[in-house]
Design an enzyme around this catalytic site. Sequence first.
Site, PDB file in Angstrom:
ATOM      1  N   ARG A 145     -51.296 -13.056  13.372  1.00 34.92           N
ATOM      2  CA  ARG A 145     -52.552 -12.434  13.792  1.00 34.92           C
ATOM      3  C   ARG A 145     -52.282 -11.167  14.604  1.00 34.92           C
ATOM      4  O   ARG A 145     -51.550 -11.194  15.593  1.00 34.92           O
ATOM      5  CB  ARG A 145     -53.363 -13.412  14.654  1.00 34.92           C
ATOM      6  CG  ARG A 145     -54.732 -12.982  15.030  1.00 34.92           C
ATOM      7  CD  ARG A 145     -55.764 -12.938  13.916  1.00 34.92           C
ATOM      8  NE  ARG A 145     -55.778 -14.191  13.162  1.00 34.92           N
ATOM      9  CZ  ARG A 145     -55.835 -14.246  11.829  1.00 34.92           C
ATOM     10  NH1 ARG A 145     -55.885 -13.160  11.101  1.00 34.92           N
ATOM     11  NH2 ARG A 145     -55.845 -15.402  11.197  1.00 34.92           N
ATOM     12  N   GLY A 182     -47.537 -12.821  20.662  1.00 32.18           N
ATOM     13  CA  GLY A 182     -46.308 -12.932  19.872  1.00 32.18           C
ATOM     14  C   GLY A 182     -46.219 -11.880  18.786  1.00 32.18           C
ATOM     15  O   GLY A 182     -45.165 -11.278  18.567  1.00 32.18           O
ATOM     16  N   CYS A 183     -47.323 -11.638  18.113  1.00 30.11           N
ATOM     17  CA  CYS A 183     -47.324 -10.658  17.027  1.00 30.11           C
ATOM     18  C   CYS A 183     -47.136  -9.239  17.551  1.00 30.11           C
ATOM     19  O   CYS A 183     -46.497  -8.410  16.909  1.00 30.11           O
ATOM     20  CB  CYS A 183     -48.608 -10.781  16.215  1.00 30.11           C
ATOM     21  SG  CYS A 183     -48.716 -12.387  15.379  1.00 30.11           S
ATOM     22  N   THR A 184     -47.680  -8.961  18.728  1.00 31.82           N
ATOM     23  CA  THR A 184     -47.478  -7.658  19.345  1.00 31.82           C
ATOM     24  C   THR A 184     -46.019  -7.487  19.744  1.00 31.82           C
ATOM     25  O   THR A 184     -45.410  -6.434  19.490  1.00 31.82           O
ATOM     26  CB  THR A 184     -48.405  -7.495  20.568  1.00 31.82           C
ATOM     27  OG1 THR A 184     -49.762  -7.600  20.122  1.00 31.82           O
ATOM     28  CG2 THR A 184     -48.180  -6.168  21.261  1.00 31.82           C
ATOM     29  N   ALA A 233     -44.060  -6.904  16.454  1.00 30.02           N
ATOM     30  CA  ALA A 233     -44.329  -5.592  15.867  1.00 30.02           C
ATOM     31  C   ALA A 233     -43.696  -4.477  16.688  1.00 30.02           C
ATOM     32  O   ALA A 233     -43.087  -3.555  16.143  1.00 30.02           O
ATOM     33  CB  ALA A 233     -45.833  -5.372  15.745  1.00 30.02           C
TER      34      ALA A 233
END
Length: 157
Positions: A38, A43-45, A48
């Site tokens: 998401r 975590g995704c930030t 990325a």
Amino acid sequence: MLDVGDEAPEFELPNQRGETVTRSEFAGQRLVVYFYPRANTDGCTTEACGFNDALPQFEARDVAVVGISDDPVDDIADFAADYDLEFDLLSDEFGEVATLYDSYGEKQMFGNTFDGVFRNTYVVGPDGHIEAAYEGVSPDGHADAVLADLEPANVTH
């Protein structure tokens, strides 16, 4: 998970600018395909930004990077803009490509069951076959770990 040596499934998905990106565009070079659950979550930030910070090192090795989630284009566009991400984020809204890469399915969180994207990463070789596979990765330091594995002695051909 797909196995090392398997042919990487083709994909054709819109990026954060609404442009179509295909796996075959990367023929002849390595491609990191990472799946994330998401946009704009912690975590995704972290993941990325890790890939974005290491992007010059990937590019120096002629390795492209794409991130795929089931977020709509508008959400990944905002995510890319918020963090100045310089690589393509791809929208797989129905999880079809993630399913082909064994990276989509039933998940549980806070007692709820739902379908979603698993945090997996693949390195696709210049010939279109999987060279490395990472299942259920931890976002922190993952880009650096993939980069280290891209050293010639570490990548399985």
